[in-house]
Design an enzyme around this catalytic site. Structure first.
Site, mmCIF file in Angstrom:
data_model
loop_
_atom_site.group_PDB
_atom_site.id
_atom_site.type_symbol
_atom_site.label_atom_id
_atom_site.label_comp_id
_atom_site.label_asym_id
_atom_site.label_seq_id
_atom_site.Cartn_x
_atom_site.Cartn_y
_atom_site.Cartn_z
ATOM 1 N N ALA A 260 -27.356 -37.643 -49.737
ATOM 2 C CA ALA A 260 -27.220 -38.683 -48.717
ATOM 3 C C ALA A 260 -26.811 -38.061 -47.396
ATOM 4 C CB ALA A 260 -26.176 -39.706 -49.137
ATOM 5 N N ASP A 261 -27.221 -38.727 -46.329
ATOM 6 C CA ASP A 261 -26.787 -38.313 -44.984
ATOM 7 C C ASP A 261 -25.685 -39.216 -44.453
ATOM 8 O OD1 ASP A 261 -29.708 -37.230 -45.284
ATOM 9 O OD2 ASP A 261 -28.655 -36.016 -43.799
#
Ligand code: MRU
Length: 387
Positions: A260-261
């Protein structure tokens, strides 16, 4: 001998990154000698991956201050008041923060350094050297902490999936998982997040196969994940992005595992473009969809995915593929080329770098603190136990 690729190398005052634009055909390290070098490397994606860009930004800042402390005579901002030092370094931190917008790890690293700065100024009683040293120490720990937490989250997530599969009456051996993008040692300071999860399953002999999407248009999957899985000797299969539905129809896939960012407070998750497509298909096929990311990727200031800034890359990047000219010539180094796959000067190209997967499509969110799942009937997560 299995050897993981390193995204960042440090030795003494030297800081280097592997130039990911040349991978997988050439492994070339690039010196980072300034915060401007770090900014350019992040912006041009010579280094990428949420934790890795935070580590590089922090390490280049540490390098900047270390060099300044060693200079003779010292620069003015290190010979005056702590307020002068603060006025000098805050814009540098803001500059590094601007390099890429979506991954919150970078923003969190910058916030953390600003907090250290404030506390050190209060504590140091006017001693500028002490403040600079506190900043260097904190910046280095941003990078150092990454590997340990990746191993922790990979184990939590891996154990959780094995239990889930067993509880459904299936054998926990030989689990097949699909991942998107690149989340291994190249995207982090080592071991990886979703790829760490896959590595954990492999190391504990519970992995069947790791499938990974090519991840157009930048091809983090076919260029980087392929290389990492190969060097780790993990059994793997590449699929084109368009083949995920077919894969789910014809093969037993136990989970989709992604990094995930940025994860919003309700669990909505921004990750590489194409992640949402995989999540929709996983839901259709009742396949667990797992997000693996450090606490530093959770942004409690953002209520849901609508508040996550999405970076759009230059249109040209979607019109080009980067690779080595084929066929390779025996004994010659691969010739790296960018090939245009569209008519020149194509107008109207949509090129978001990330998409947001709504929490209701996510089965579990794993951090170094543990595993969060949604309560039955709820469409969002309570992440308090894992942040
Ligand atoms: O544009 P990139 O290559 O920086 O995007 C990277 C991703 O989306 C990764 O999946 C994410 O950063 C998690 S990395 C551990």
């Amino acid at each position: 001998m299995v050897q993981a690729l390193e995204s960042i190398r440090t030795s003494g005052g030297n800081l280097e990154i592997v130039n990911q634009l040349l991978l997988p055909h050439r492994i070339e390290y690039l010196e980072i000698n300034s915060v401007e070098d770090a900014f350019d490397a992040i912006k041009s994606m010579k280094i990428r991956g949420a934790p890795a860009i935070a580590s590089l930004a922090a390490l280049s800042f540490a390098q900047y201050l270390t060099k300044a402390l060693e200079q003779s005579p010292r620069p003015a901002y290190l010979t005056s008041t702590t307020e002068d030092l603060k006025a000098h370094v805050v814009p540098i931190l803001s500059y590094l923060y601007e390099s890429r917008p979506t991954a919150v790890n970078l923003g969190n690293a910058i916030k953390r350094l600003n907090k250290t700065l404030k506390e050190a100024v209060e504590k140091a009683g006017g001693d500028v050297t002490q403040v600079a040293q506190a900043l260097i120490k904190e910046a280095k720990s941003v990078a150092d902490e990454d590997v340990g937490r990746n191993k922790d989250m990979s184990k939590h997530g891996g154990e959780w999936l094995v239990e889930r599969v067993k509880s459904k009456g299936e054998s926990g051996e030989g689990l097949n998982v699909l991942t998107v993008c690149n989340t291994g040692s190249l995207a982090t300071s080592g071991y990886g997040t979703a790829l760490g999860f896959i590595t954990y399953l492999h190391e504990t002999k519970q992995l069947g196969k790791a499938y990974y999407t090519q991840t157009a248009p930048y091809h983090q999957g076919s260029r980087l994940t392929a290389l990492e899985l190969k060097s780790l000797e993990i059994p793997s299969v590449m699929v084109c992005d368009t083949m995920v539905g077919s894969l789910f129809q014809h093969h037993r896939i136990h989970a989709v595992v992604v990094g995930a960012d940025r994860i919003a407070r309700n669990g909505d998750t921004a990750n590489k473009i194409g992640t949402y497509n995989a999540a929709v298909l996983a839901a259709r096929h009742k396949i667990a969809f797992i997000v693996v990311a450090p606490v530093a990727t959770v942004d409690l200031d953002i209520a849901d995915g609508t508040g996550i800034p999405i970076e759009h890359r230059p249109p040209l990047e979607a019109c080009l593929v980067r690779g080595a000219l084929y066929p390779f010539t025996e004994g010659r180094e691969a010739e790296i080329a960018q090939i245009m796959i569209t008519p020149p000067d194509l107008k109207g190209v949509y090129n978001p770098s990330f998409d947001v997967t709504p929490a209701e499509l996510i089965t579990a969110i794993v951090t170094e603190k543990g595993v969060a799942t949604r309560r039955a009937g709820e469409t969002s997560f309570d992440l308090s136990s894992v942040v």
